[in-house]
Design a protein around this motif. Structure first.
Motif, short mmCIF file in Angstrom:
data_model
loop_
_atom_site.label_atom_id
_atom_site.label_comp_id
_atom_site.label_asym_id
_atom_site.label_seq_id
_atom_site.Cartn_x
_atom_site.Cartn_y
_atom_site.Cartn_z
N SER A 122 0.85 -1.19 0.00
CA SER A 122 0.00 0.00 0.00
C SER A 122 0.88 1.24 0.00
N LEU A 123 0.58 2.17 -0.87
CA LEU A 123 1.40 3.38 -1.03
C LEU A 123 0.53 4.62 -0.89
N TYR A 124 1.04 5.60 -0.15
CA TYR A 124 0.43 6.92 -0.17
C TYR A 124 1.09 7.67 -1.33
N ALA A 125 0.33 7.88 -2.38
CA ALA A 125 0.88 8.46 -3.61
C ALA A 125 0.05 9.68 -4.00
N GLY A 126 0.72 10.63 -4.62
CA GLY A 126 -0.02 11.80 -5.04
C GLY A 126 0.83 12.78 -5.82
N PHE A 127 0.18 13.85 -6.27
CA PHE A 127 0.88 14.92 -6.98
C PHE A 127 0.23 16.25 -6.64
N VAL A 128 0.98 17.32 -6.89
CA VAL A 128 0.52 18.68 -6.64
C VAL A 128 0.53 19.43 -7.97
N THR A 129 -0.56 20.14 -8.25
CA THR A 129 -0.66 20.87 -9.51
C THR A 129 0.08 22.20 -9.43
N THR A 130 0.15 22.90 -10.55
CA THR A 130 0.77 24.22 -10.58
C THR A 130 -0.05 25.25 -9.80
N GLN A 131 -1.29 24.89 -9.44
CA GLN A 131 -2.14 25.75 -8.61
C GLN A 131 -2.10 25.31 -7.15
N ASN A 132 -1.13 24.45 -6.82
CA ASN A 132 -0.96 23.92 -5.45
C ASN A 132 -2.17 23.11 -4.97
N GLN A 133 -2.86 22.48 -5.90
CA GLN A 133 -3.95 21.58 -5.53
C GLN A 133 -3.40 20.17 -5.36
N LEU A 134 -3.73 19.54 -4.27
CA LEU A 134 -3.21 18.21 -3.94
C LEU A 134 -4.19 17.13 -4.38
N PHE A 135 -3.66 16.10 -5.05
CA PHE A 135 -4.42 14.89 -5.38
C PHE A 135 -3.62 13.72 -4.83
N LYS A 141 -2.66 -2.87 -3.73
CA LYS A 141 -2.46 -3.90 -4.75
C LYS A 141 -3.58 -3.89 -5.79
N GLY A 142 -3.19 -3.78 -7.05
CA GLY A 142 -4.15 -3.76 -8.14
C GLY A 142 -4.60 -2.38 -8.57
N ASP A 143 -4.29 -1.34 -7.76
CA ASP A 143 -4.69 0.02 -8.12
C ASP A 143 -3.72 0.63 -9.13
N VAL A 144 -4.26 1.56 -9.90
CA VAL A 144 -3.48 2.31 -10.90
C VAL A 144 -3.72 3.79 -10.67
N MET A 145 -2.66 4.59 -10.81
CA MET A 145 -2.79 6.04 -10.65
C MET A 145 -1.94 6.74 -11.70
N ILE A 146 -2.39 7.92 -12.13
CA ILE A 146 -1.70 8.72 -13.13
C ILE A 146 -1.04 9.92 -12.46
N PHE A 147 0.19 10.24 -12.92
CA PHE A 147 0.88 11.46 -12.51
C PHE A 147 1.16 12.26 -13.79
N PRO A 148 0.48 13.39 -13.99
CA PRO A 148 0.66 14.16 -15.22
C PRO A 148 2.09 14.68 -15.39
N ARG A 149 2.47 14.85 -16.61
CA ARG A 149 3.82 15.28 -16.97
C ARG A 149 4.26 16.53 -16.22
N GLY A 150 5.47 16.47 -15.68
CA GLY A 150 6.10 17.64 -15.10
C GLY A 150 5.65 18.00 -13.69
N LEU A 151 4.61 17.36 -13.17
CA LEU A 151 4.11 17.73 -11.85
C LEU A 151 4.86 16.97 -10.75
N ILE A 152 5.05 17.63 -9.60
CA ILE A 152 5.72 17.01 -8.47
C ILE A 152 4.86 15.88 -7.91
N HIS A 153 5.47 14.70 -7.73
CA HIS A 153 4.74 13.56 -7.20
C HIS A 153 5.67 12.68 -6.38
N TRP A 154 5.10 11.69 -5.69
CA TRP A 154 5.86 10.85 -4.76
C TRP A 154 5.08 9.58 -4.48
N GLN A 155 5.76 8.62 -3.82
CA GLN A 155 5.12 7.39 -3.35
C GLN A 155 5.75 7.01 -2.01
N LEU A 156 4.93 6.77 -1.00
CA LEU A 156 5.38 6.40 0.34
C LEU A 156 4.73 5.09 0.76
#
Length: 212
Positions: A122-135, A141-156
């Protein structure tokens, strides 16, 4: 003097060139000749007569990444530099491995969007937009997530066991820029970092020593 209509007729092909995306390949494949210099659109093609099946196979993901470092997580990259069959195809792949508590720190891929598929854990994953909005949320297991090009993201890794994920990116060389190490591992003036992060010079020096 030419009329507006005449100008538009003349300029239309130019505008099409400027706004067009990468051209479609003119051959079935273009395996990278890594002995030659990287060009604007990738490596020069290896001669077709010298291309083998092995150029299209990458076995690097068989082995887990080293998770003994400070972040307790790491990646095995299948970019064009190690997987020459990707050249000109706009694709790459990577394996992410996490010890408990392991983190792939905030980073960007300036030339590619990313899709992550969680194989285990299990991962806490996300990204922040250029407007500082957090997703962000925990994906399992089995989940899929998208990180748009160029945006800051991580996985914990937030589980009690190891975790593993596979990511694909829409670039043969998407780039990988860690935010903290880029700021504190380079030779940026201390004053810039003090004023950016609202910390004193001693803290800046300590952080630079950590990332040097």
């Amino acid at each position: 003097m030419i009329t507006l209509l005449q100008f538009l007729v003349i300029a239309a092909p130019i505008f099409q060139v400027i706004t067009a995306s990468d051209a479609d390949p003119l051959q079935d494949f273009c395996v990278a000749d890594l002995a030659k210099d990287l060009t604007l659109n990738g490596y020069p093609c290896k001669r077709a007569a010298n291309t083998t099946t092995e150029d299209f196979i990458f076995s690097g993901l068989r082995n887990s990444a080293n998770t003994s470092g400070p972040s307790r997580a790491d990646a095995v990259f299948g970019f064009v530099h190690s997987y020459p069959g990707l050249n000109s195809l706009g694709l790459s792949i990577a394996r992410l491995d996490f010890a408990p508590g392991g983190l792939i720190p905030p980073h960007t891929h300036p030339r590619g969007s990313e899709i992550i598929y969680v194989v285990e854990g299990s991962l806490y994953a996300g990204f922040v937009t250029t407007q500082n909005q957090l997703f962000a949320r925990v994906i399992s297991k089995g989940d899929v997530m998208i990180f748009p090009r160029g945006l800051i993201h991580w996985q914990l890794n937030v589980g009690n066991t190891t975790a593993m994920a596979i990511v694909t990116l829409d670039s043969q060389s998407p780039g990988f820029q860690l935010i903290a190490s880029s700021m504190f591992g380079s030779d940026i003036l201390d004053e810039v970092l003090v004023k950016t992060f609202f910390i004193d010079e001693n803290a800046v020096r300590q952080l630079k020593a950590t990332f040097s």
